[in-house]
Design an enzyme around this catalytic site. Sequence first.
Site, short mmCIF file in Angstrom:
data_model
loop_
_atom_site.label_atom_id
_atom_site.label_comp_id
_atom_site.label_asym_id
_atom_site.label_seq_id
_atom_site.Cartn_x
_atom_site.Cartn_y
_atom_site.Cartn_z
N ASP A 114 -54.18 -30.12 -8.00
CA ASP A 114 -54.54 -31.27 -8.84
C ASP A 114 -54.69 -32.53 -7.99
OD1 ASP A 114 -54.76 -33.19 -10.83
OD2 ASP A 114 -52.74 -32.90 -11.64
N MET A 161 -45.63 -36.34 -15.88
CA MET A 161 -45.19 -37.19 -14.77
C MET A 161 -44.20 -38.18 -15.37
SD MET A 161 -48.86 -37.63 -12.93
CE MET A 161 -49.78 -37.09 -14.36
N HIS A 168 -49.27 -31.90 -17.99
CA HIS A 168 -48.65 -32.31 -16.73
C HIS A 168 -47.78 -33.52 -17.00
CE1 HIS A 168 -49.53 -33.92 -12.36
NE2 HIS A 168 -48.26 -33.65 -12.55
N MET A 212 -49.74 -30.98 -6.01
CA MET A 212 -50.45 -32.26 -6.08
C MET A 212 -51.16 -32.52 -4.75
SD MET A 212 -50.06 -33.54 -9.07
CE MET A 212 -50.92 -35.06 -8.73
N MET A 234 -47.79 -39.87 -18.52
CA MET A 234 -47.06 -40.76 -17.60
C MET A 234 -46.18 -41.71 -18.40
SD MET A 234 -50.12 -41.75 -15.01
CE MET A 234 -51.38 -40.55 -14.57
N HIS A 283 -56.42 -30.56 -19.35
CA HIS A 283 -55.23 -31.00 -18.62
C HIS A 283 -54.84 -32.39 -19.11
CE1 HIS A 283 -52.79 -31.14 -14.81
NE2 HIS A 283 -53.10 -32.43 -14.81
N ASP A 340 -52.49 -35.52 -18.69
CA ASP A 340 -51.60 -36.19 -17.74
C ASP A 340 -50.74 -37.18 -18.50
OD1 ASP A 340 -52.32 -35.23 -15.05
OD2 ASP A 340 -54.32 -35.97 -15.59
N SER A 364 -59.06 -32.62 -16.53
CA SER A 364 -58.17 -33.75 -16.84
C SER A 364 -58.98 -34.83 -17.55
CB SER A 364 -57.59 -34.32 -15.54
OG SER A 364 -57.11 -35.63 -15.77
C1 DX5 Z 1 -53.10 -37.65 -11.06
C2 DX5 Z 1 -53.32 -36.64 -12.15
C3 DX5 Z 1 -54.55 -35.85 -12.02
C4 DX5 Z 1 -55.80 -36.66 -12.05
C5 DX5 Z 1 -56.92 -35.90 -11.44
O1 DX5 Z 1 -51.86 -38.21 -11.18
O2 DX5 Z 1 -52.25 -35.73 -12.17
O3 DX5 Z 1 -54.59 -34.82 -13.00
O4 DX5 Z 1 -56.18 -37.06 -13.33
O5 DX5 Z 1 -58.01 -36.75 -11.36
P1 DX5 Z 1 -59.10 -36.61 -10.22
O6 DX5 Z 1 -59.71 -35.26 -10.36
O7 DX5 Z 1 -60.02 -37.73 -10.51
O8 DX5 Z 1 -58.38 -36.75 -8.90
ZN ZN Z 2 -52.45 -33.93 -13.47
#
Ligand code: DX5
Ligand code: ZN
Length: 206
Positions: free
Chosen positions: A169, A62, A60, A131, A34, A30, A32, A6
């Site tokens: 994750d 969100m 991913h 998660m 949002m 990965h 993320d 990520s």
């Molecule tokens: C959280 C994300 C993760 C996050 C993981 O909402 O979905 O992918 O970036 O980061 P670490 O490994 O630092 O928990």
């Molecule tokens: Zn993620």
Amino acid sequence: MKVSTSILSIQDDVVSNLKKLNETDTDYIHLDVMDGKFVPRKTEDYTALKSYLFKPLDIHLMVEDVPSYLEHYACLKPDYITFHVEVNTKIEKLIHMIREKNIKVGISLKPDTPVSFLIPYLDEIDLVLVMSVEPGAGGQKFMESACDKIRFLDRLRKERNYSYVIEVDGGINHETKKQCEGADILVAGSFITNCDDYQKQIDMLR
Ligand code: DX5
Ligand code: ZN
């Protein structure tokens, strides 16, 4: 064990850090995404980084409005697009929309969402993203509630011959990975990108 890195915790100089990541053997990058609604934070538009994303992508989402983000991110030709089972759209419709674009379908669930919510869809998806932190930020502590979900999903796919892979994750490091038996892909952000030597950190997760 596969590793999906990520890039959420990379703060500055994203381009040169992505170049560094491209030189590792991470299995996926990965992303993320949002929207400021499904989770409080809103991320930048990753399509601007297209020419620096050389690894297979694992996106991913969100977000509440999955169809719009799917349209936007399909141009990156990701291997997987994962959305959350908690969204207010018919799940079957979203699965169909992703499939139509020849992208593999993942469904994720928050730590408080019972794994039984996924059961109706497990025979038609390619990935389950468990998660192990509350979605929204990197650098949080691994929640052990993920472990039972991973075990349940692993047992069920063996019993019923399902073909999804299990990805976990949040809060993954060389210690917490030991609690993820049954998972196929570990997503790690801060554990990898907060260190200088990305490859060394990836090796520690394998
Ligand atoms: C959280 C994300 C993760 C996050 C993981 O909402 O979905 O992918 O970036 O980061 P670490 O490994 O630092 O928990
Ligand atoms: Zn993620």
